[in-house]
Design a protein around this motif. Sequence first.
Motif, mmCIF file in Angstrom:
data_model
loop_
_atom_site.group_PDB
_atom_site.id
_atom_site.type_symbol
_atom_site.label_atom_id
_atom_site.label_comp_id
_atom_site.label_asym_id
_atom_site.label_seq_id
_atom_site.Cartn_x
_atom_site.Cartn_y
_atom_site.Cartn_z
ATOM 1 N N ASP A 1 1.478 -3.086 -0.365
ATOM 2 C CA ASP A 1 0.057 -3.140 -1.077
ATOM 3 C C ASP A 1 -0.372 -1.669 -1.474
ATOM 4 N N ALA A 2 -0.056 -0.908 -0.552
ATOM 5 C CA ALA A 2 -0.849 0.536 -1.022
ATOM 6 C C ALA A 2 0.309 0.993 -2.486
ATOM 7 N N ARG A 3 1.672 0.727 -2.066
ATOM 8 C CA ARG A 3 2.466 1.052 -3.273
ATOM 9 C C ARG A 3 2.376 0.475 -4.395
ATOM 10 N N VAL A 4 2.019 -0.632 -4.606
ATOM 11 C CA VAL A 4 1.908 -1.589 -5.854
ATOM 12 C C VAL A 4 0.492 -1.246 -6.362
ATOM 13 N N ARG A 5 -0.470 -1.126 -5.512
ATOM 14 C CA ARG A 5 -2.109 -0.546 -6.003
ATOM 15 C C ARG A 5 -1.645 0.756 -6.873
ATOM 16 N N ARG A 6 -0.913 1.490 -6.179
ATOM 17 C CA ARG A 6 -0.817 3.285 -6.917
ATOM 18 C C ARG A 6 0.058 2.961 -8.160
ATOM 19 N N GLU B 1 -1.429 4.022 -11.830
ATOM 20 C CA GLU B 1 -0.788 4.739 -12.669
ATOM 21 C C GLU B 1 -0.524 4.203 -14.124
ATOM 22 N N GLY B 2 -0.644 2.627 -14.298
ATOM 23 C CA GLY B 2 -0.545 2.115 -15.599
ATOM 24 C C GLY B 2 0.672 1.405 -15.574
ATOM 25 N N VAL B 3 1.587 1.233 -14.473
ATOM 26 C CA VAL B 3 2.837 0.288 -14.522
ATOM 27 C C VAL B 3 2.317 -1.069 -14.396
#
Lengths: 336, 340
Positions: A255-260, A264-266
Amino acid sequence: MAGRNSLFGPVDPAQDAGYEAPPARKGFFTDTSVCIGCKACEVACKEWNLLPDDGFDLLGSSYDNTGALGANTWRHVAFVEQPAGRVAPVSLGMPGVGPPAGALAPSGASAGGLGPPAPAEGAPNLLEALDGGTETEGDGHPDFRWLMSSNVCKHCTHAACLDVCPTGALFRTEFGTVVVQDDVCNGCGYCVAACPFGVIERRKGPAGARNVGIAQKCTLCYDRIGDGLEPACAKACPTESIQYGDLDELRERADARVRRLQDEGVEGARLYGHDPHDGVSGTGAFFLLLDEPEVYGLPPDPVVTTRDLPQMFNRAGMAGLALLAGAALSFLGGRR
Amino acid sequence: MTGTTADRDTRGRGGRRRTHGGETAMVPPAEFTSYYGRPVVKPAPWTWEIPAYMFAGGLAAGSSLLGAGADLAGHEALRRSGRLTALGALGFSMAALVSDLGRPERFLNMMRTVKVTSPMSVGTWILALYGPPAGLAAAAEVAGMLLPGSKAAPVRLLVAAGRPAGLLAGLFAPPVAAYTAVLLSDTATPSWHEAYRELPFVFCGSAAAAAGGLAAAIVPPEQAGPARRLAVGGAVAEALAEHRMERSMGITAEPLRTGVPGRLMRAARVLTLAGAAGTLLAGRSRAVAVASGAALLAGSVCTRFGVVRAGIASALDPRYTVVPQRERVDRGEPVRHVAG
């Protein structure tokens, strides 16, 4: 141990299978945004699990010459070449070689004497290839992007392969994973048709290999995790694209990784298989993808077939009664 | 189709897909994405044995029903043909089932557990309940034929067991005919799963048509009335159910209409309806009855092979897995568990 959600809906699969106080459910989080396509996972899996080779074919599908998951391939790295343009590349923080990104001139020529040697004229520039491509459009973006993803058995919360197995050869482990007992399976092939992800397969060969005629798939290295080791693929992954651990923790991390990434615009970044309310009630091995699932050969909305089993038996019961009634009517319907 | 990358598939669509079941007509997407055109789900590794088993199992079930009914109604020839056909068909189907396994010598592992979530396990136990009485009824029939009027106690006991065994076999016969539809539907194979509402009726109709047609061909016409009626009723039921099934399946009905499975399904329809018509019109003509029976049997074979082959074709083409799922997601209706 049949509970309300035993066919469909969120459950703890180990508890639903009858384990009392099982250890934490284990799984994989495969973060495809940092996969570099090295295939170390494929190789480590083959070696640890003694999987026979499938021959050496050139499939004409980018760097993927494995093709798909199957009886002899329990980790499979997909390579997707996409025209860029729709998505601007974003630095994904991948480990690299050479000087920091800022020191690299856009043309790839090395800066100073410390950088990598400039490629020979006409030779492919590997550094740039890793970064997305050698040709650029007017805006400086590469004209295509690579998506790489290491696929694996999902170890579904509701695993159709396990549900339909008539011998009990497939079983739920205390870690919530799904494993075939090679010495019990009689090779009926039902699990093959039942898997909504096309993972499990009956081993056809090569001749002389062990377990030919028997259904085979990833065990999440059941023989390693019981001893506190991590599965071979995760151990071998150099970028931590494959992460092994307690499923709850992996889900938080994801969850943290996908939010980040989204911050970042991905735009295409999304999780796949993480949702305990989806058609298979979540998977033990789930993914961070950068495009639609079908781009990677994954089904967009998989459903465990057993969800509809009660209705199937109902319909079959009605048809059987109709046949019985029809036969009775044939004898009552007059004398000819 | 093979693409150079995970490309949009832009092949033309089959032309016969239209509205179904009162839903609004929806134009399916002309293109979908796949990974180099590779299948998403894997086809069952089943060869000719499985459809052949399904045909023979249906024939056995219908024949046991005819045998039981004829026993009660006093049609001796029909009872005999029903019981003997059932045993023969059952024996063939068992052999086909075992030989299709990856490890045939481990067949008995099927009996080490009872699993209601596995239609194959359920079917194994249905066959285990059906087989012995069906075999006993046939043995009684043989004993009665070979040793008529024998006073030996074992023979008399066996002959006396014929009726209860035959009735029991008749009772277990409908599940034998119907469960094979669940066996196919309880998979991720698109054209099998999406057929789950009507497939049991198709298979039961096909079983009745085949068993009725065979009995009508080998039993004297004056005793064959029930067999003829079962055959015609089964053929009509199969045709209606099959028509309805294709309309309810959406895009996954396409494999039933194209290629080899499409030809098999068309042949099944023609053979089954022609066989039914012939059975109706045969009167006392034995030749017409035999031809009609052969057509009905062939039709039943074609139905089973057509359905099985269509499913395998649907698994091999990612279109039938991806498109319905993608449409669900794009409509905002992905499958979700709703507590309640």
